[in-house]
Design an enzyme around this catalytic site. Structure first.
Site, PDB file in Angstrom:
ATOM      1  N   CYS A  82      34.690  39.683  21.529  1.00 52.82           N
ATOM      2  CA  CYS A  82      35.567  38.597  22.153  1.00 52.82           C
ATOM      3  C   CYS A  82      36.704  39.006  22.599  1.00 52.82           C
ATOM      4  O   CYS A  82      37.409  38.465  23.272  1.00 52.82           O
ATOM      5  CB  CYS A  82      35.301  37.463  21.254  1.00 52.82           C
ATOM      6  SG  CYS A  82      33.810  36.871  20.890  1.00 52.82           S
ATOM      7  N   HIS A 341      34.572  29.721  26.780  1.00 50.22           N
ATOM      8  CA  HIS A 341      34.736  30.998  26.337  1.00 50.22           C
ATOM      9  C   HIS A 341      33.511  32.031  26.665  1.00 50.22           C
ATOM     10  O   HIS A 341      32.501  32.350  26.129  1.00 50.22           O
ATOM     11  CB  HIS A 341      34.480  31.214  24.702  1.00 50.22           C
ATOM     12  CG  HIS A 341      34.646  32.318  23.963  1.00 50.22           C
ATOM     13  ND1 HIS A 341      35.480  33.335  24.625  1.00 50.22           N
ATOM     14  CD2 HIS A 341      34.377  32.835  23.033  1.00 50.22           C
ATOM     15  CE1 HIS A 341      35.598  34.360  23.691  1.00 50.22           C
ATOM     16  NE2 HIS A 341      34.935  34.145  22.845  1.00 50.22           N
TER      17      HIS A 341
END
Lengths: 396, 473
Positions: A82, A341
């Site tokens: 991430c 995201h």
């Protein structure tokens, strides 16, 4: 070891609208973000001398950048879970700082909504090899690993289940308040604490509204040598610190890890603060974009990043410190929670918000007179993390 | 003197009341309840648990292992090898599966005894476990339960001597399953009773008593096999045993547990036995086995360890829908996470010690016990970064406590919501793992845990066995 401070500047940024972009492929998202950045910087695609692409699932090599039509320049794909978007910027910034090139593109993209899954696809265990070669079988979801933080935090600081749920719910409410002011955010709805605490549980104590959106999107930055920056624009943004800290699974294998902080966050922020000469982050940082994949993570990040003393983030939350109107606004664009995201894009999306805020171009979300912003990005999870901290300032 | 040196038993914690089944189908309840293996259990995992207990209760380590079941998970691949590996048996051990008949447990016992007597084996473990299925609404559905038993056979530290043994082989077809059948089929009851079961049981019993010049009154306990309670009561009368001598077959407490049933009855009898007592043990299936067992003074050391009576009283009720889903009699919508890839056979082989007996390492430099969260070989110490300076260290026998956890609604499990967490082992070392057999209302930080060998979530293909943590009751 020299600091990266003031060696590299960002002269243009782009960011797509995040969300369920059913009508857009990886190619559309890349072109949309990159061309906004080119236009913002006032340059042509042919001016780019090298490029770094960050993506987790949406491409394996630099060939994924081919829709941009860049002509035979050095290009690299990077991946750090991430924190992948921030990793792309690191590559570009270090290349410029080294003198290997003068103008470089960092771009991150993720097309998650083609997977047919409601969640994020991929291995169930962080670092698990998708070919099954490091498979011992335990299955747990990504939310579960951040639920561990909440369960332990509530226990350690004596919060009842209800008190804990209400505390983290306020983070979701704040981020949705901010995101509702942002046309590029995935979600535009406001939430109440009651809505958040009564939402279906995903992984106790995390409910639906404690979890970030799964979104498509891309974001891009053009970086140049700092001494050239003002030839492109009057208000370039300077990199003040650029740090990444990667764990060796210490936390998940050693009993001395407490699950109420993430050591990688602390180490990365200290490195970045040191590079930038920051001694009191709470006072010196104007705003922060932090990795609120789950509300429990934003809770402990207030403490990991030195904004609140250990165990006292709750008092700052109650005081509104991190709200848009507070002393230290956090996730002014809605954060991962509300903005969404797309893994490879998120780090650069955070920087996009700080860049716009530092240039006084954040519209209804604009905060007073920011000087210095922190973009914090985490790959992995508690006990086995990849933490990135990027400090950006509008003065050299 | 050769005989039984230790015993272990495993009864899964879940119970399905016959009334629950009967209520579903509007039929008569046969009474009582049956033990049901958890969704992550099978004969291999249940036998592994019984074997671990048996080893713990024994005075000497085992060398070999025989496993008996009619429901072994693989048609081709030995279950005994999986169980042996899970308890860390030496690679030089002899293992074998005994299968396809309810008599296979006592036949395995006979083979173990013969090996010990012949001097070709020191200590042989005999485990039996079954998870048999009866067709929904049928009489076997209410009757069949799931459990495992293990006995150690040896010539030192004998708690019960096996004095004599007799067998009969008969091709009488009473119960059967072909390769294609999931559910047990049966011949007509009167035919089985009059032409197969009663004559064979009378012949084996009277034959053995004649051999030894003994009579029914010489036994403190007699263990009789039966397909159900009616048949069991009828046989006892025909053979001339008093009701007080006959061991309760436990059908109403845990159901008929297949190959494990006779051995569990033996363990129940041994728990109550006094030194010098004689037990007559008989078993039926494609013939019959019978043996005379004499309890020794050493029995007291093991008698209290199995606590079968306590365990029969425990258990957590499940509903019929849960049972159907756990036994894959109905298919439910998959959990939220995407399916995982197939485990790599070669990687599983490299990681066999971690997978089999939850083996990690202990650093010779800093003393830190450690196990890798995804099973990788540890080359550099996570504590002090020393390279390749480790001793093997087993975690499967270590107690642990729950450091933090998540009630995970996305975890792939047939018993949602899942529970996973960070567990800290006594003596050091930490693992993120799934929990099982938990009561969600009682989950709390610090709760004591022990490790249990279970089936993990799997796609099609090999059965992915690994370890989970479960609360210590």
């Amino acid at each position: 070891m020299e600091s990266i401070k003031d060696k590299v500047a960002i002269i243009g940024m782009g960011c797509t609208r995040f969300g369920e972009r059913w009508d857009m492929g990886v190619e559309d998202l890349l072109v949309e973000a990159a061309y906004e950045a080119f236009e913002d910087a006032g340059i042509q695609p042919a001016d780019i001398q090298a490029a770094w692409l960050g993506t987790v699932f949406s491409g394996v090599t630099a060939i994924t950048m081919s829709p941009l039509g860049l002509q035979y320049i050095p290009m690299t794909r990077v991946e750090n879970m991430c924190a992948t978007g921030s990793e792309a910027l690191r590559g570009a910034a270090y290349a410029v700082a080294s003198g290997a090139c003068d103008i470089a593109l960092a771009i991150g993209v993720e097309k998650l909504k083609d997977s047919g899954q409601t969640g994020v696809k991929g291995p169930a265990i962080v670092g698990d090899n998708p070919d099954g070669s490091s498979e011992i079988g335990s299955g747990f979801s990504a939310p579960a690993s951040f639920a561990y933080l909440g369960t332990r935090y509530f226990h350690q600081y004596g919060l009842t289940r209800e008190q804990g749920k209400r505390l983290i719910a306020q983070i979701a409410v704040k981020n949705h308040d901010n995101g509702s002011l942002n046309p590029k955010a995935h979600f535009h709805n406001r939430l109440t604490v009651e809505q958040v605490v009564s939402a279906p549980i995903v992984a106790w104590p995390l409910g639906l509204y404690d979890c970030c959106g799964v979104s498509d999107g891309a974001a891009a930055a053009i970086v140049v040598r700092a001494d050239m920056a003002k030839t492109f624009r009057p208000d370039p943004i300077y990199i003040k610190g650029l740090a990444i800290s990667v764990g060796a699974r210490q936390g998940v294998m050693r009993q001395d890890y407490d699950y109420v902080h993430i050591e990688e966050n602390v180490r990365a922020s200290k490195m970045a603060y040191s590079q930038a000469g920051i001694t009191n982050p709470r006072k010196e940082i104007s705003l922060a974009e932090v990795h609120d994949c789950f509300t429990t993570h934003e809770l402990i990040l207030y403490e990991d990043l030195g904004f609140s003393p250990r165990g006292q983030a709750g008092e700052d939350i109650e005081a509104g410190t991190f709200a848009l109107t507070g002393d230290l606004p956090v996730n002014t664009d809605g954060g991962l929670k509300c903005f969404g995201h797309p893994l490879g894009a998120s780090g650069l999306r955070m920087m996009y918000e700080i860049y716009k805020q530092l240039q006084q171009k954040a519209g209804p979300r604009q905060i007073g007179n920011p000087r210095l912003g922190l973009a914090h990005n985490l790959g992995g999870n508690a006990g086995m993390g990849i933490a990135s901290c990027v400090l950006l300032g509008n003065e050299k | 003197m050769a005989g039984i040196t230790s015993m272990g038993v495993y009864i899964p914690m879940y119970r399905l009341a016959c009334e629950e089944i009967a209520g579903m189908w509007g039929v008569r309840a046969t009474g009582g309840k049956k033990a049901v293996a958890g969704y992550d259990e099978d004969p291999v995992t249940m036998a592994a648990a019984a074997v671990r207990e048996c080893i713990k209760n024994d005075s000497l380590p085992p060398e070999s292992l025989f496993f008996a079941s009619t429901t072994a998970p693989y048609q081709e691949k030995m279950s005994a090898a999986i169980i042996a590996n899970s308890v860390g048996l030496n690679q030089k051990s002899i293992t074998a599966d005994f299968a396809n008949s309810l008599k296979s447990g006592t036949t395995a016992l006979k083979s173990a005894l013969d090996a010990v007597k012949a001097g070709s084996a020191g200590r042989v473990l005999v485990a039996a476990a079954d998870c048999r299925l009866g067709l929904p609404r049928g009489r076997f559905e209410q009757l069949f339960g799931d459990a495992a038993a293990a006995l150690a056979i040896g010539s030192e530290g004998v708690i019960a001597e096996i004095e004599s043994f007799r067998s009969i082989t008969s091709d009488f077809t009473a119960l059967w399953r072909t390769r294609a059948d999931r559910f047990v089929k049966s011949g007509e009851t009167r035919f089985i009773d009059t032409q197969g079961y009663f004559p064979i049981m009378q012949e084996i019993t009277s034959g053995l008593l004649e051999d030894c010049n003994m009579k029914p009154a010489d036994f403190s306990r007699v263990i009789l096999p039966a397909f159900d309670a009616r048949q069991h009561a009828a046989l006892a009368g025909k053979l001339g045993f008093e009701a007080s001598q006959v061991q309760d077959p436990l059908f109403t407490g845990i159901g008929h547990t297949g190959t494990a049933a006779t051995l569990i009855m033996l363990i129940a009898a041994m728990e109550q036995a006094r030194p010098g007592d004689r037990i007559l043990l008989t078993n039926y299936g494609d013939g019959a086995d019978a043996m005379i067992i004499k309890v020794t003074e050493a029995v007291s050391g093991v008698q209290t360890a199995t606590r079968l009576t306590d365990r029969l009283e425990k258990g957590r009720s499940i509903d019929y829908g849960t049972y159907l889903s756990w036994r894959e009699l109905i298919r439910l919508e998959a959990p939220g996470l995407p399916p995982r890839g197939e485990p790599s056979l070669s990687a599983r082989w490299r990681q066999r010690h971690v997978i089999a007996s939850l083996s990690g390492v202990k650093c010779r430099q800093c003393g830190l016990p450690q196990i890798h969260t995804i099973g990788q070989n540890i080359r550099v110490c996570v504590g002090c970064q020393s390279k390749d300076e480790f001793d093997p260290y087993s975690f499967s026998d270590k107690k642990a406590s729950l450091f933090t956890y998540a009630v995970d609604h996305l975890q792939p499990t047939k018993n949602p919501p899942g529970l996973n967490g960070v567990i800290d082992f006594e003596g050091g070392g930490r693992l993120i793992c799934e929990l099982t057999d938990y009561d969600l209302n009682k989950v709390e930080i610090g709760m004591p845990l022990e490790m249990t060998f279970r089936k993990m979530f799997q796609g099609e293909g090999i059965i992915n066995y690994f370890w989970k943590a479960k609360p210590i009751e």
